[in-house]
Design a protein around this motif. Structure first.
Motif, PDB file in Angstrom:
ATOM      1  N   UNK A   1     -24.294  28.155  61.404  1.00 25.65           N
ATOM      2  CA  UNK A   1     -24.088  26.898  61.203  1.00 25.65           C
ATOM      3  C   UNK A   1     -23.345  26.606  60.013  1.00 25.65           C
ATOM      4  N   UNK A   2     -23.855  27.624  59.039  1.00 25.18           N
ATOM      5  CA  UNK A   2     -23.120  27.001  57.580  1.00 25.18           C
ATOM      6  C   UNK A   2     -21.400  27.084  57.554  1.00 25.18           C
ATOM      7  N   UNK A   3     -21.007  28.210  58.152  1.00 29.53           N
ATOM      8  CA  UNK A   3     -19.614  28.504  58.008  1.00 29.53           C
ATOM      9  C   UNK A   3     -19.028  27.369  58.810  1.00 29.53           C
ATOM     10  N   UNK A   4     -19.479  27.026  59.894  1.00 29.69           N
ATOM     11  CA  UNK A   4     -18.733  25.885  60.589  1.00 29.69           C
ATOM     12  C   UNK A   4     -18.587  24.587  59.834  1.00 29.69           C
ATOM     13  N   UNK A   5     -19.369  24.313  58.812  1.00 34.11           N
ATOM     14  CA  UNK A   5     -19.175  23.309  57.618  1.00 34.11           C
ATOM     15  C   UNK A   5     -18.357  23.578  56.644  1.00 34.11           C
ATOM     16  N   UNK A   6     -18.147  24.777  56.615  1.00 39.63           N
ATOM     17  CA  UNK A   6     -17.168  25.212  55.452  1.00 39.63           C
ATOM     18  C   UNK A   6     -15.585  25.168  55.699  1.00 39.63           C
ATOM     19  N   UNK A   7     -14.894  24.977  54.923  1.00 34.86           N
ATOM     20  CA  UNK A   7     -13.278  24.952  55.169  1.00 34.86           C
ATOM     21  C   UNK A   7     -12.641  26.148  55.770  1.00 34.86           C
TER      22      UNK A   7
ATOM     23  N   UNK B   1     -19.645  25.784  45.409  1.00 33.17           N
ATOM     24  CA  UNK B   1     -19.903  24.330  45.397  1.00 33.17           C
ATOM     25  C   UNK B   1     -19.693  23.631  44.230  1.00 33.17           C
ATOM     26  N   UNK B   2     -20.005  24.349  43.322  1.00 34.77           N
ATOM     27  CA  UNK B   2     -19.809  23.637  42.076  1.00 34.77           C
ATOM     28  C   UNK B   2     -18.663  24.034  41.142  1.00 34.77           C
ATOM     29  N   UNK B   3     -17.761  24.748  41.576  1.00 32.59           N
ATOM     30  CA  UNK B   3     -16.344  25.149  40.910  1.00 32.59           C
ATOM     31  C   UNK B   3     -15.532  25.388  42.181  1.00 32.59           C
TER      32      UNK B   3
ATOM     33  N   UNK C   1     -27.439  24.068  50.983  1.00 30.00           N
ATOM     34  CA  UNK C   1     -27.203  23.491  52.280  1.00 30.00           C
ATOM     35  C   UNK C   1     -26.807  22.239  52.129  1.00 30.00           C
ATOM     36  N   UNK C   2     -27.181  21.129  51.509  1.00 28.96           N
ATOM     37  CA  UNK C   2     -26.726  19.721  51.535  1.00 28.96           C
ATOM     38  C   UNK C   2     -25.398  19.741  51.341  1.00 28.96           C
ATOM     39  N   UNK C   3     -24.598  20.680  50.395  1.00 31.13           N
ATOM     40  CA  UNK C   3     -23.292  20.630  49.836  1.00 31.13           C
ATOM     41  C   UNK C   3     -22.335  21.668  50.279  1.00 31.13           C
ATOM     42  N   UNK C   4     -22.533  22.340  51.470  1.00 30.77           N
ATOM     43  CA  UNK C   4     -21.568  23.076  51.825  1.00 30.77           C
ATOM     44  C   UNK C   4     -20.380  22.858  52.217  1.00 30.77           C
ATOM     45  N   UNK C   5     -20.137  21.625  52.531  1.00 32.06           N
ATOM     46  CA  UNK C   5     -18.549  21.245  52.637  1.00 32.06           C
ATOM     47  C   UNK C   5     -17.764  21.216  51.371  1.00 32.06           C
ATOM     48  N   UNK C   6     -18.273  21.459  50.252  1.00 36.68           N
ATOM     49  CA  UNK C   6     -17.732  21.504  49.089  1.00 36.68           C
ATOM     50  C   UNK C   6     -17.024  22.805  49.004  1.00 36.68           C
ATOM     51  N   UNK C   7     -17.547  23.792  49.732  1.00 33.37           N
ATOM     52  CA  UNK C   7     -17.111  25.331  49.350  1.00 33.37           C
ATOM     53  C   UNK C   7     -15.651  25.211  50.410  1.00 33.37           C
TER      54      UNK C   7
END
Length: 371
Positions: free
Chosen positions: A328-334, A185-187, A298-304
């Motif tokens: 649910x998380x991996x569905x929001x990650x690229x 998320x951060x880098x 959780x709120x910023x998972x799309x950044x990964x």
């Protein structure tokens, strides 16, 4: 997400009662014994000047110790292109990844992280190993670090200390798994691939926070703790914490198979808990457990956006199989894939994360598709 005593306990095999000196302490590396291979590992230290923590506290000098295997390789542009960082769990050190169940599966000729090809970097995170920690002298006056501080220190080690512009791979176990998600998320462009092992993508709440807090409370309720300025270790408090850690890291089917008789099971548990607290500093342990208090990716998972392979194990008490959070998380990650390792009488509960044979081929596939 704790990994120190947890994996040590889960890896144990039936054997004569070990001498205390042979049993790793509660907050030491997760290896159950000396490496079977003499790896050419070397240690170094990087000092971060005027490090400011998220809490607002600061240190004039923050020491980060790290262990290395292999050598850096530079591409045609002169950039290091083969650096791999592996991040330990709560209470561990970088050198835990020299243990046979990890190193002997990964670092040898032709293996996934062959040290003739890769430069392996194994940090001791803030509060752990030979890095700066409360037991150096500040006790409970040490800055109250959290995972963001730990990742920031890792970033400055890699970028400023080692001159790395982009990592080939960042992987981590337990706390290091959570660090991997924070890294993503951060880098988001700093690593070509991420491999988190044994964690969840949400705030530490529910039963997970409950047993952590009870472990801290157990230490602080011991009169010998003396608000952190103890003259002798608060043994009863440490025993409470160690007992909770034992249960949290247990592998039910494995322990049932190895210790089916009541007397053997009782003896094993008592021996391991007693031996584990001998070299544990109570303040260090409090800080280590509490560092997860602000974690919440959780709120910023799309950044990964980095290609990610994420693995948990079905017999992990700390990361229960019935939680649907990773799916649910991996569905929001690229570009993320999740796998749950099935429970058997050979898997090791939470400590399955350091038994590389269970997920070695997943690592091979990740490296192949991110070349």
């Amino acid at each position: 997400m704790l990994s120190a005593l947890l994996f040590v306990l889960a890896q144990a095999t039936p054997s004569p009662t070990p001498k205390p000196a042979q049993v790793p302490p509660l907050t030491a590396a997760t290896t159950p014994g000396k490496p079977s291979t003499s790896w050419p590992a070397r240690d170094a230290q990087f000092v971060l000047r005027n490090f400011r923590f998220r809490s607002g506290e600061s240190m004039a000098e923050l020491r980060i110790n790290y262990t290395m295997l292999g050598q850096p390789h530079r591409n045609a542009q002169g950039e290091i292109d083969n650096a791999v960082m592996i991040l330990h769990g709560t209470g561990g050190t970088g050198r835990q990844f020299l243990s046979p169940q990890f190193a002997d599966e990964l670092y040898g000729p032709g293996q996934p992280l062959d040290i003739r090809r890769y430069w392996i970097i194994l940090p001791d995170n803030i509060g752990h190993g030979k890095s700066s920690k409360p037991s150096d002298g500040l006790h409970m006056r040490f800055p109250h670090y959290d995972y963001d501080d730990m990742v920031d220190a890792q970033y400055r080690l890699l970028k400023d200390g080692l001159g790395i512009a982009r990592m080939r791979l960042i992987m981590g176990t337990s706390m290091g798994c959570m660090h991997g998600l924070v890294w993503g998320e951060t880098h988001p462009d700093f690593a070509r691939a991420l491999m988190p092992l044994a964690c969840e993508p949400v705030e530490i709440g529910g039963l997970n926070r409950m047993w952590r807090q009870l472990a801290i409370d157990g230490i602080q309720a011991d009169p010998a703790w003396a608000n952190g300025d103890y003259r002798a270790p608060p043994v009863q408090g440490l025993r409470t914490a160690a007992s909770l850690l034992f249960v949290a890291g247990a592998a039910p089917l494995y322990f049932q198979a190895q210790y089916p008789r009541r007397q053997d099971a009782e003896a094993f548990a008592r021996q391991r808990v007693t031996a584990s607290i001998v070299s544990t500093d109570a303040n260090d342990l409090i800080y280590q457990i509490d560092a997860s208090r602000t974690y919440d990716p959780w709120p910023k998972l799309e950044r990964i956006t980095a290609p990610t392979v994420w693995i948990n194990s079905a017999d992990d008490f700390i990361n229960p199989r019935n939680l649907d959070l990773p799916t649910r998380a991996v569905a929001r990650m690229k570009d993320a894939r999740f796998r749950l390792i099935a429970e058997t009488d050979d898997t090791r509960g939470h400590g399955t994360h350091t038994a590389a044979r269970f997920w070695k081929q997943d690592l091979v596939a990740l490296l192949d598709r991110t070349q």
